[in-house]
Design a protein around this motif. Structure first.
Motif, PDB file in Angstrom:
ATOM      1  N   GLY A 289     -80.270   4.513 -56.961  1.00 45.69           N
ATOM      2  CA  GLY A 289     -80.152   5.695 -56.117  1.00 45.69           C
ATOM      3  C   GLY A 289     -80.651   6.985 -56.734  1.00 45.69           C
ATOM      4  N   VAL A 290     -81.005   6.977 -58.018  1.00 46.03           N
ATOM      5  CA  VAL A 290     -81.365   8.211 -58.701  1.00 46.03           C
ATOM      6  C   VAL A 290     -82.596   8.863 -58.088  1.00 46.03           C
ATOM      7  CG1 VAL A 290     -82.294   9.118 -60.868  1.00 46.03           C
ATOM      8  CG2 VAL A 290     -80.245   7.762 -60.891  1.00 46.03           C
ATOM      9  N   PHE A 291     -83.677   8.110 -57.921  1.00 48.74           N
ATOM     10  CA  PHE A 291     -84.911   8.715 -57.427  1.00 48.74           C
ATOM     11  C   PHE A 291     -84.709   9.300 -56.039  1.00 48.74           C
ATOM     12  CE2 PHE A 291     -89.074   8.743 -55.414  1.00 48.74           C
ATOM     13  CZ  PHE A 291     -89.766   9.520 -56.325  1.00 48.74           C
TER      14      PHE A 291
ATOM     15  N   ALA B  86     -71.282   4.604 -51.993  1.00 49.04           N
ATOM     16  CA  ALA B  86     -71.376   3.624 -53.081  1.00 49.04           C
ATOM     17  C   ALA B  86     -71.828   4.305 -54.366  1.00 49.04           C
ATOM     18  CB  ALA B  86     -72.351   2.506 -52.706  1.00 49.04           C
ATOM     19  N   TYR B  87     -72.781   5.198 -54.250  1.00 49.81           N
ATOM     20  CA  TYR B  87     -73.284   5.923 -55.414  1.00 49.81           C
ATOM     21  C   TYR B  87     -72.169   6.759 -56.049  1.00 49.81           C
ATOM     22  CZ  TYR B  87     -76.165   8.953 -58.262  1.00 49.81           C
ATOM     23  OH  TYR B  87     -76.696   9.640 -59.321  1.00 49.81           O
ATOM     24  N   GLN B  88     -71.422   7.493 -55.235  1.00 49.33           N
ATOM     25  CA  GLN B  88     -70.347   8.350 -55.768  1.00 49.33           C
ATOM     26  C   GLN B  88     -69.243   7.519 -56.419  1.00 49.33           C
ATOM     27  OE1 GLN B  88     -70.340  11.430 -56.382  1.00 49.33           O
ATOM     28  NE2 GLN B  88     -72.189  11.955 -55.258  1.00 49.33           N
TER      29      GLN B  88
ATOM     30  N   ASP C 175     -78.183  16.967 -62.576  1.00 45.77           N
ATOM     31  CA  ASP C 175     -77.060  16.971 -61.645  1.00 45.77           C
ATOM     32  C   ASP C 175     -76.614  15.541 -61.346  1.00 45.77           C
ATOM     33  OD1 ASP C 175     -75.213  18.190 -59.773  1.00 45.77           O
ATOM     34  OD2 ASP C 175     -76.527  17.447 -58.181  1.00 45.77           O
ATOM     35  N   VAL C 176     -77.579  14.641 -61.247  1.00 43.06           N
ATOM     36  CA  VAL C 176     -77.288  13.253 -60.932  1.00 43.06           C
ATOM     37  C   VAL C 176     -76.771  12.509 -62.169  1.00 43.06           C
ATOM     38  CG1 VAL C 176     -78.325  11.062 -60.228  1.00 43.06           C
ATOM     39  CG2 VAL C 176     -78.889  13.143 -58.997  1.00 43.06           C
ATOM     40  N   LEU C 177     -77.467  12.636 -63.308  1.00 45.33           N
ATOM     41  CA  LEU C 177     -77.147  11.823 -64.484  1.00 45.33           C
ATOM     42  C   LEU C 177     -76.481  12.584 -65.624  1.00 45.33           C
ATOM     43  CD1 LEU C 177     -80.311   9.583 -64.687  1.00 45.33           C
ATOM     44  CD2 LEU C 177     -78.051   8.980 -63.851  1.00 45.33           C
TER      45      LEU C 177
END
Length: 186
Positions: free
Chosen positions: A154-156, A175-177, A59-61
């Motif tokens: 931010g992934v972990f 910032a991540y988005q 979902d993240v990567l």
């Protein structure tokens, strides 16, 4: 685990080669043995990447070689295989060496270093340079390097968050988005 994931994972070694833990209500098994880890990563008949952690990772990567399920792995591996041909490795080594020199060139004798931050800088620069160095102007490559650093940092944390919490408008989430949107657009 959220405060110091490395210390938590190190503490599991004392409990045997396979350790059952809970991430909230979700039971997980952590492999703490190098041979079992190798077997799980290499032999897809033993372990197909799935479950809540890999679902959050995807979902993240997105689906990549490190996160895709077994049925998609062979196709993705064949797509990526030309990039790992032995003739390309010397070029990657030169790029990595240049990135290492750039980061370590700013280090001053006697000045303390934040090693995880410095290693993240190296990793981000190498990733950006090996993937896009010949196809992007320097300014865009600099933005890309910053975005890779934001995503990797931010992934972990995001993998451990319950999905509604990762959409709260905190500075880190925003910032991540933004970084994720720019990277996907690129």
């Amino acid at each position: 685990m959220a405060r110091d994931p490395l210390a938590f994972l190190k503490s599991l070694l004392a409990h045997g080669p396979l350790v059952r833990v809970h991430m909230g209500p979700v039971p997980l098994v952590v492999i703490c043995d190098p041979e079992l880890t190798h077997q799980a990563l290499v032999d897809d008949r033993v372990f197909d990447k799935g479950g809540p952690v890999f679902e959050r990772f995807r979902d993240v990567l997105g689906d990549g070689l490190s996160s895709c399920p077994h049925h998609a792995h062979r196709r993705l591996r064949r797509l990526a295989q030309p990039d790992f041909h032995s003739g390309r490795l010397p070029g990657y080594a030169r790029t990595m060496t240049a990135c290492l020199k750039e980061v370590t060139g700013s280090w001053m004798p006697g000045r303390p270093l934040d090693v995880p931050t410095e290693m993240m800088s190296v990793t981000s620069q190498v990733t950006a340079a090996t993937l896009f160095s010949e196809s992007l102007p320097a300014a865009e490559l600099g933005q890309l390097t910053g975005d890779v650093k934001t995503i990797a940092g931010g992934v972990f944390r995001r993998m451990l968050l319950v999905p509604p919490l990762d959409r709260l408008p905190t500075p880190g989430n925003r910032a991540y988005q933004r970084a994720r949107t720019r990277l996907r657009h690129l």
